[in-house]
Scaffold this motif. Sequence first.
Motif, PDB file in Angstrom:
ATOM      1  N   ARG A   6      32.472   4.208 -73.358  1.00 43.05           N
ATOM      2  CA  ARG A   6      32.646   3.900 -74.770  1.00 43.05           C
ATOM      3  C   ARG A   6      33.674   5.006 -75.383  1.00 43.05           C
ATOM      4  O   ARG A   6      34.744   4.986 -75.759  1.00 43.05           O
ATOM      5  CB  ARG A   6      31.500   3.865 -75.741  1.00 43.05           C
ATOM      6  CG  ARG A   6      31.859   3.687 -77.124  1.00 43.05           C
ATOM      7  CD  ARG A   6      30.686   3.545 -78.091  1.00 43.05           C
ATOM      8  NE  ARG A   6      30.087   2.441 -77.959  1.00 43.05           N
ATOM      9  CZ  ARG A   6      30.180   1.297 -78.471  1.00 43.05           C
ATOM     10  NH1 ARG A   6      31.318   1.264 -79.516  1.00 43.05           N
ATOM     11  NH2 ARG A   6      29.538   0.437 -78.406  1.00 43.05           N
ATOM     12  N   ASN A  10      37.479   4.680 -76.327  1.00 46.68           N
ATOM     13  CA  ASN A  10      38.078   5.193 -77.612  1.00 46.68           C
ATOM     14  C   ASN A  10      39.033   6.177 -77.423  1.00 46.68           C
ATOM     15  O   ASN A  10      40.192   5.885 -78.201  1.00 46.68           O
ATOM     16  CB  ASN A  10      36.893   5.977 -78.102  1.00 46.68           C
ATOM     17  CG  ASN A  10      37.074   6.144 -79.687  1.00 46.68           C
ATOM     18  OD1 ASN A  10      38.148   6.446 -80.118  1.00 46.68           O
ATOM     19  ND2 ASN A  10      35.989   5.988 -80.433  1.00 46.68           N
ATOM     20  N   PHE A  97      36.735  -1.990 -84.218  1.00 44.98           N
ATOM     21  CA  PHE A  97      35.587  -2.638 -83.528  1.00 44.98           C
ATOM     22  C   PHE A  97      34.791  -1.557 -82.644  1.00 44.98           C
ATOM     23  O   PHE A  97      33.683  -1.722 -82.839  1.00 44.98           O
ATOM     24  CB  PHE A  97      36.033  -3.871 -82.534  1.00 44.98           C
ATOM     25  CG  PHE A  97      34.854  -4.290 -81.742  1.00 44.98           C
ATOM     26  CD1 PHE A  97      34.098  -5.512 -82.399  1.00 44.98           C
ATOM     27  CD2 PHE A  97      34.658  -3.907 -80.517  1.00 44.98           C
ATOM     28  CE1 PHE A  97      33.194  -5.838 -81.436  1.00 44.98           C
ATOM     29  CE2 PHE A  97      33.608  -4.567 -79.884  1.00 44.98           C
ATOM     30  CZ  PHE A  97      32.931  -5.444 -80.423  1.00 44.98           C
ATOM     31  N   LEU A  98      35.445  -0.657 -82.069  1.00 45.42           N
ATOM     32  CA  LEU A  98      34.512   0.098 -81.231  1.00 45.42           C
ATOM     33  C   LEU A  98      33.983   1.234 -82.088  1.00 45.42           C
ATOM     34  O   LEU A  98      32.870   1.405 -81.751  1.00 45.42           O
ATOM     35  CB  LEU A  98      35.875   0.854 -80.392  1.00 45.42           C
ATOM     36  CG  LEU A  98      36.377   0.030 -79.015  1.00 45.42           C
ATOM     37  CD1 LEU A  98      37.540   1.308 -78.387  1.00 45.42           C
ATOM     38  CD2 LEU A  98      35.181  -0.199 -78.098  1.00 45.42           C
ATOM     39  N   TYR A 100      33.409   1.344 -85.467  1.00 44.05           N
ATOM     40  CA  TYR A 100      32.672   0.855 -86.691  1.00 44.05           C
ATOM     41  C   TYR A 100      31.675  -0.674 -86.496  1.00 44.05           C
ATOM     42  O   TYR A 100      30.708  -0.600 -86.760  1.00 44.05           O
ATOM     43  CB  TYR A 100      33.474   0.515 -87.859  1.00 44.05           C
ATOM     44  CG  TYR A 100      34.087   1.751 -88.350  1.00 44.05           C
ATOM     45  CD1 TYR A 100      33.153   2.697 -89.087  1.00 44.05           C
ATOM     46  CD2 TYR A 100      35.387   2.244 -87.846  1.00 44.05           C
ATOM     47  CE1 TYR A 100      33.839   4.097 -89.350  1.00 44.05           C
ATOM     48  CE2 TYR A 100      35.864   3.557 -88.303  1.00 44.05           C
ATOM     49  CZ  TYR A 100      35.179   4.438 -89.004  1.00 44.05           C
ATOM     50  OH  TYR A 100      35.636   5.668 -89.241  1.00 44.05           O
ATOM     51  N   TYR A 101      32.411  -1.651 -86.206  1.00 44.63           N
ATOM     52  CA  TYR A 101      32.027  -3.065 -85.886  1.00 44.63           C
ATOM     53  C   TYR A 101      30.897  -2.947 -84.619  1.00 44.63           C
ATOM     54  O   TYR A 101      29.877  -3.947 -84.679  1.00 44.63           O
ATOM     55  CB  TYR A 101      32.847  -4.144 -85.579  1.00 44.63           C
ATOM     56  CG  TYR A 101      34.017  -4.133 -87.098  1.00 44.63           C
ATOM     57  CD1 TYR A 101      33.348  -3.552 -88.214  1.00 44.63           C
ATOM     58  CD2 TYR A 101      34.877  -4.914 -87.118  1.00 44.63           C
ATOM     59  CE1 TYR A 101      34.205  -3.645 -89.409  1.00 44.63           C
ATOM     60  CE2 TYR A 101      35.754  -5.048 -88.196  1.00 44.63           C
ATOM     61  CZ  TYR A 101      35.243  -4.361 -89.232  1.00 44.63           C
ATOM     62  OH  TYR A 101      36.196  -4.604 -90.624  1.00 44.63           O
ATOM     63  N   SER A 102      30.801  -2.257 -83.720  1.00 44.15           N
ATOM     64  CA  SER A 102      30.096  -2.492 -82.732  1.00 44.15           C
ATOM     65  C   SER A 102      29.116  -1.235 -82.656  1.00 44.15           C
ATOM     66  O   SER A 102      28.467  -0.840 -81.576  1.00 44.15           O
ATOM     67  CB  SER A 102      30.789  -2.617 -81.241  1.00 44.15           C
ATOM     68  OG  SER A 102      31.444  -1.428 -80.971  1.00 44.15           O
ATOM     69  N   SER A 103      29.102  -0.445 -83.634  1.00 47.53           N
ATOM     70  CA  SER A 103      28.326   1.120 -83.697  1.00 47.53           C
ATOM     71  C   SER A 103      27.576   1.069 -85.113  1.00 47.53           C
ATOM     72  O   SER A 103      27.689   0.155 -85.874  1.00 47.53           O
ATOM     73  CB  SER A 103      29.035   1.984 -83.433  1.00 47.53           C
ATOM     74  OG  SER A 103      29.929   2.405 -84.504  1.00 47.53           O
ATOM     75  N   SER A 104      27.066   2.070 -85.391  1.00 45.58           N
ATOM     76  CA  SER A 104      26.379   2.324 -86.506  1.00 45.58           C
ATOM     77  C   SER A 104      27.095   3.110 -87.700  1.00 45.58           C
ATOM     78  O   SER A 104      26.707   3.492 -88.527  1.00 45.58           O
ATOM     79  CB  SER A 104      25.129   3.189 -86.343  1.00 45.58           C
ATOM     80  OG  SER A 104      25.319   4.408 -85.675  1.00 45.58           O
ATOM     81  N   GLN A 116      24.694  -5.396 -90.618  1.00 42.67           N
ATOM     82  CA  GLN A 116      26.003  -5.208 -89.731  1.00 42.67           C
ATOM     83  C   GLN A 116      26.739  -6.338 -89.997  1.00 42.67           C
ATOM     84  O   GLN A 116      27.863  -6.121 -90.264  1.00 42.67           O
ATOM     85  CB  GLN A 116      25.624  -4.720 -88.598  1.00 42.67           C
ATOM     86  CG  GLN A 116      26.882  -4.481 -87.485  1.00 42.67           C
ATOM     87  CD  GLN A 116      27.062  -3.017 -87.915  1.00 42.67           C
ATOM     88  OE1 GLN A 116      26.575  -2.330 -88.790  1.00 42.67           O
ATOM     89  NE2 GLN A 116      28.253  -2.339 -87.080  1.00 42.67           N
ATOM     90  N   GLY A 117      26.365  -7.488 -89.604  1.00 46.16           N
ATOM     91  CA  GLY A 117      27.024  -8.806 -89.742  1.00 46.16           C
ATOM     92  C   GLY A 117      27.661  -8.922 -91.096  1.00 46.16           C
ATOM     93  O   GLY A 117      28.787  -9.116 -91.459  1.00 46.16           O
ATOM     94  N   ILE A 120      30.592  -6.265 -91.596  1.00 41.36           N
ATOM     95  CA  ILE A 120      31.725  -6.844 -90.685  1.00 41.36           C
ATOM     96  C   ILE A 120      32.505  -7.900 -91.528  1.00 41.36           C
ATOM     97  O   ILE A 120      33.668  -7.933 -91.376  1.00 41.36           O
ATOM     98  CB  ILE A 120      31.418  -7.308 -89.411  1.00 41.36           C
ATOM     99  CG1 ILE A 120      30.877  -6.028 -88.418  1.00 41.36           C
ATOM    100  CG2 ILE A 120      32.444  -7.973 -88.489  1.00 41.36           C
ATOM    101  CD1 ILE A 120      30.199  -6.543 -87.007  1.00 41.36           C
TER     102      ILE A 120
END
Length: 272
Positions: A6, A10, A97-98, A100-104, A116-117, A120
């Motif tokens: 990751r 990134n 996405f990397l 924010y959307y796939s992390s905390s 989270q959903g 997003i």
Amino acid sequence: MSSSIREWLNLLVRWFHVFAAIMWVGQTYYFTWLDGQFGRLEKKAASDGGSSSVWMVHSGGFYSVEKQKALKVGPAQVHWFRWEAAMTWLSGMVLLFLVYYSSSGLIDPDVANISQGAGIAIGVAVLFGGWLVYDLAVRSPLGRSEVMFALFSLLMITALGFGLMHVFSGRAAYIHLGAVFGTIMTGNVWSRILPAQRKMVAAAAAGAKFDSSLSAHAKLRSKHNTFMAVPVVFIMISNHFPVATYGNRYAWEVLVALVVIGWVAAKIIREA
């Protein structure tokens, strides 16, 4: 995905994003500066018949640039500048996405207790909703007044900044406002500027007259992009200064101030 993979992903996407943005913003400012120089030359030529060329020196050579009112070469010989915008926006979406959307990093439970959903969905809606509101405003009577449009924009930015700070984590709120600007800038290039340029080139190649409002509207959108570019840069580097920006007790006020400072800086750069 492991933390090592990751991090490398990134790093590579961020490098690509920054490099593409440098090319995009650089050529945007170059052409808007050049257009401003031609405007001054036209006024000067009207009064004393001076030169209509812009002379520059760079990398060991002298360059003379003239603005043409007619296309003197075939359409295939006209250079287009559009992929920088697309690559900057696409790589920015991958980063969004990397990071924010796939992390905390997107949600802060102390700010808003949402999933989270839901976060997003709000983020994506804000990006494309921002473009829609901006585009409608520019095409409305409001867009004919520079002062009124600037005041409207400031009001919308203030409301958006305040709202984002009460939904997302501070860092995510800042980045999403920058992403809204980036989405608007990319929308301007692909949905408004390039279609107008295609019509201009096609008309010129056919020896027909083209609607002068096409170039005026494309020029306005390009001008707006130069005013959004500096605030975007301010916002993107703000994550390195959390105490002064998104971690500050006046975080949304600082965010709005960064935008206004960016506008002032853009005006100075454009007119230099």
